[in-house]
Scaffold this active site. Structure first.
Site, PDB file in Angstrom:
ATOM      1  N   TRP A  27      -7.094   4.008   3.044  1.00 18.76           N
ATOM      2  CA  TRP A  27      -6.758   4.050   4.207  1.00 18.76           C
ATOM      3  C   TRP A  27      -7.132   5.468   4.507  1.00 18.76           C
ATOM      4  CZ3 TRP A  27      -3.709   0.951   8.052  1.00 18.76           C
ATOM      5  CH2 TRP A  27      -3.639  -0.345   7.522  1.00 18.76           C
TER       6      TRP A  27
ATOM      7  N   GLU B 255      -0.011   0.085  -2.976  1.00 15.58           N
ATOM      8  CA  GLU B 255      -0.418  -0.225  -4.321  1.00 15.58           C
ATOM      9  C   GLU B 255      -0.266   0.789  -5.173  1.00 15.58           C
ATOM     10  OE1 GLU B 255      -2.002  -1.658  -1.413  1.00 15.58           O
ATOM     11  OE2 GLU B 255      -0.663  -3.702  -1.581  1.00 15.58           O
TER      12      GLU B 255
ATOM     13  N   VAL C 287      -0.618   7.995   4.395  1.00 19.77           N
ATOM     14  CA  VAL C 287       0.232   7.246   5.370  1.00 19.77           C
ATOM     15  C   VAL C 287       0.541   7.846   6.511  1.00 19.77           C
ATOM     16  CG1 VAL C 287       2.141   5.498   5.521  1.00 19.77           C
ATOM     17  CG2 VAL C 287       1.376   6.357   3.186  1.00 19.77           C
TER      18      VAL C 287
ATOM     19  N   GLY D 111       3.810   2.618  15.262  1.00 18.65           N
ATOM     20  CA  GLY D 111       5.031   2.475  16.231  1.00 18.65           C
ATOM     21  C   GLY D 111       6.084   1.694  15.795  1.00 18.65           C
ATOM     22  N   THR D 112       6.024   1.424  14.419  1.00 23.12           N
ATOM     23  CA  THR D 112       7.106   0.542  13.618  1.00 23.12           C
ATOM     24  C   THR D 112       7.787   1.161  12.531  1.00 23.12           C
ATOM     25  OG1 THR D 112       5.704  -0.595  12.089  1.00 23.12           O
ATOM     26  CG2 THR D 112       5.454  -1.778  14.493  1.00 23.12           C
TER      27      THR D 112
ATOM     28  N   HIS E 126       7.259   0.330   9.728  1.00 17.51           N
ATOM     29  CA  HIS E 126       6.318   0.118   8.620  1.00 17.51           C
ATOM     30  C   HIS E 126       6.028   1.281   7.411  1.00 17.51           C
ATOM     31  CE1 HIS E 126       3.851  -3.196   6.689  1.00 17.51           C
ATOM     32  NE2 HIS E 126       3.165  -1.914   6.284  1.00 17.51           N
TER      33      HIS E 126
ATOM     34  N   PHE F 141       1.641  13.904  -7.055  1.00 21.63           N
ATOM     35  CA  PHE F 141       1.988  13.375  -6.140  1.00 21.63           C
ATOM     36  C   PHE F 141       0.958  13.889  -5.011  1.00 21.63           C
ATOM     37  CE2 PHE F 141       4.642  12.462  -2.100  1.00 21.63           C
ATOM     38  CZ  PHE F 141       4.889  11.245  -2.334  1.00 21.63           C
TER      39      PHE F 141
HETATM   40  C1  DLZ Z   1      -0.414  -1.736   6.177  1.00 22.50           C
HETATM   41  C2  DLZ Z   1      -0.686  -0.395   5.936  1.00 22.50           C
HETATM   42  C3  DLZ Z   1      -0.567   0.434   7.260  1.00 22.50           C
HETATM   43  C4  DLZ Z   1       0.102  -0.034   8.685  1.00 22.50           C
HETATM   44  N1  DLZ Z   1      -0.836   1.703   7.072  1.00 22.50           N
HETATM   45  C5  DLZ Z   1      -1.094   2.249   6.034  1.00 22.50           C
HETATM   46  C6  DLZ Z   1      -1.298   3.752   5.849  1.00 22.50           C
HETATM   47  O1  DLZ Z   1      -1.229   4.420   6.849  1.00 22.50           O
HETATM   48  N2  DLZ Z   1      -1.783   4.179   4.758  1.00 22.50           N
HETATM   49  C7  DLZ Z   1      -2.052   3.379   3.556  1.00 22.50           C
HETATM   50  O2  DLZ Z   1      -2.306   3.796   2.529  1.00 22.50           O
HETATM   51  N3  DLZ Z   1      -1.723   2.196   3.816  1.00 22.50           N
HETATM   52  C8  DLZ Z   1      -1.131   1.671   4.854  1.00 22.50           C
HETATM   53  N4  DLZ Z   1      -1.144   0.091   4.917  1.00 22.50           N
HETATM   54  C9  DLZ Z   1      -1.407  -0.667   3.825  1.00 22.50           C
HETATM   55  C10 DLZ Z   1      -0.072  -0.748   2.726  1.00 22.50           C
HETATM   56  O3  DLZ Z   1      -0.092   0.512   1.779  1.00 22.50           O
HETATM   57  C11 DLZ Z   1      -0.772  -1.970   1.895  1.00 22.50           C
HETATM   58  O4  DLZ Z   1      -1.784  -1.731   1.328  1.00 22.50           O
HETATM   59  C12 DLZ Z   1      -0.650  -3.204   2.412  1.00 22.50           C
HETATM   60  O5  DLZ Z   1       0.694  -3.706   2.926  1.00 22.50           O
HETATM   61  C13 DLZ Z   1      -0.962  -4.568   1.652  1.00 22.50           C
HETATM   62  O6  DLZ Z   1       0.058  -4.758   0.543  1.00 22.50           O
END
Ligand code: DLZ
Length: 159
Positions: free
Chosen positions: A28, A62, A83, A87-88, A90, A115
């Site tokens: 991501w 993962e 990450v 807004g949630t 998560h 890390f």
């Molecule tokens: C679902 C998700 C979201 C909303 N945001 C991020 C993020 O900002 N950075 C990241 O590395 N991964 C994100 N993911 C994906 C989750 O890490 C994961 O890959 C999915 O929930 C599938 O298991």
């Protein structure tokens, strides 16, 4: 948390020729991840690490499982991810799973895990820490250097 207080060290003073280091990177946030990966590669080159394994996973959630498997064949692992808060709730779950999971990998395998997971409120915060031209910090480099340094310290102690 700011970078203020970080140790003034450089991977160039390390000799990682005998080490195998695995880099596991989430996918991501392309630009920030590219900077983190570039920083980690630079640190491993500076430290003259003998063997580098690179693996991509979908997201930061993962990272722990891949790190756990890679720790079986590496002296150290570098985990990279970004990450960004949405807004949630998560964000909190993914950050918590990544940090707890990677800590668990390190402690249970006895292998250092660098890390390099950025947990940010905004994309700008990530860009500023990604080791890019205008960034003020280089967290991929720092994570890789920390992993190599710790692996060499443990090897030096014979444990
Ligand atoms: C679902 C998700 C979201 C909303 N945001 C991020 C993020 O900002 N950075 C990241 O590395 N991964 C994100 N993911 C994906 C989750 O890490 C994961 O890959 C999915 O929930 C599938 O298991």
């Amino acid at each position: 948390m700011s970078g203020h207080g970080a140790p003034a060290t450089h991977a160039g003073e390390l000799d990682g020729a005998e080490l195998t280091v695995a880099v596991v990177a989430a996918s991501w946030h392309d630009t920030i991840m590219a900077g983190l990966l570039d920083g980690a590669r630079r640190a491993l080159r500076d430290a003259r690490v003998g063997t580098v394994i690179e693996v991509r996973v979908p997201g930061s959630f993962e990272l722990p499982v891949a790190a756990r498997r890679l720790a079986e064949r590496a002296d150290a692992v570098v985990a990279l991810g970004v990450v960004i808060r949405g807004g949630t709730p998560h964000f909190d779950y993914v950050c918590s799973a990544a940090t707890t999971g990677l800590t668990d990998v390190s402690v249970t395998t006895g292998k250092p895990v660098g890390f390099g997971v950025l947990t940010c409120d905004t994309e700008e915060q990530g860009l500023d820490r990604a080791g890019l031209e205008d960034s003020s910090e280089d967290k991929g480099y720092e994570a890789a250097e920390a992993a190599v340094r710790t692996a060499l310290t443990l090897r030096g102690l014979g444990v």
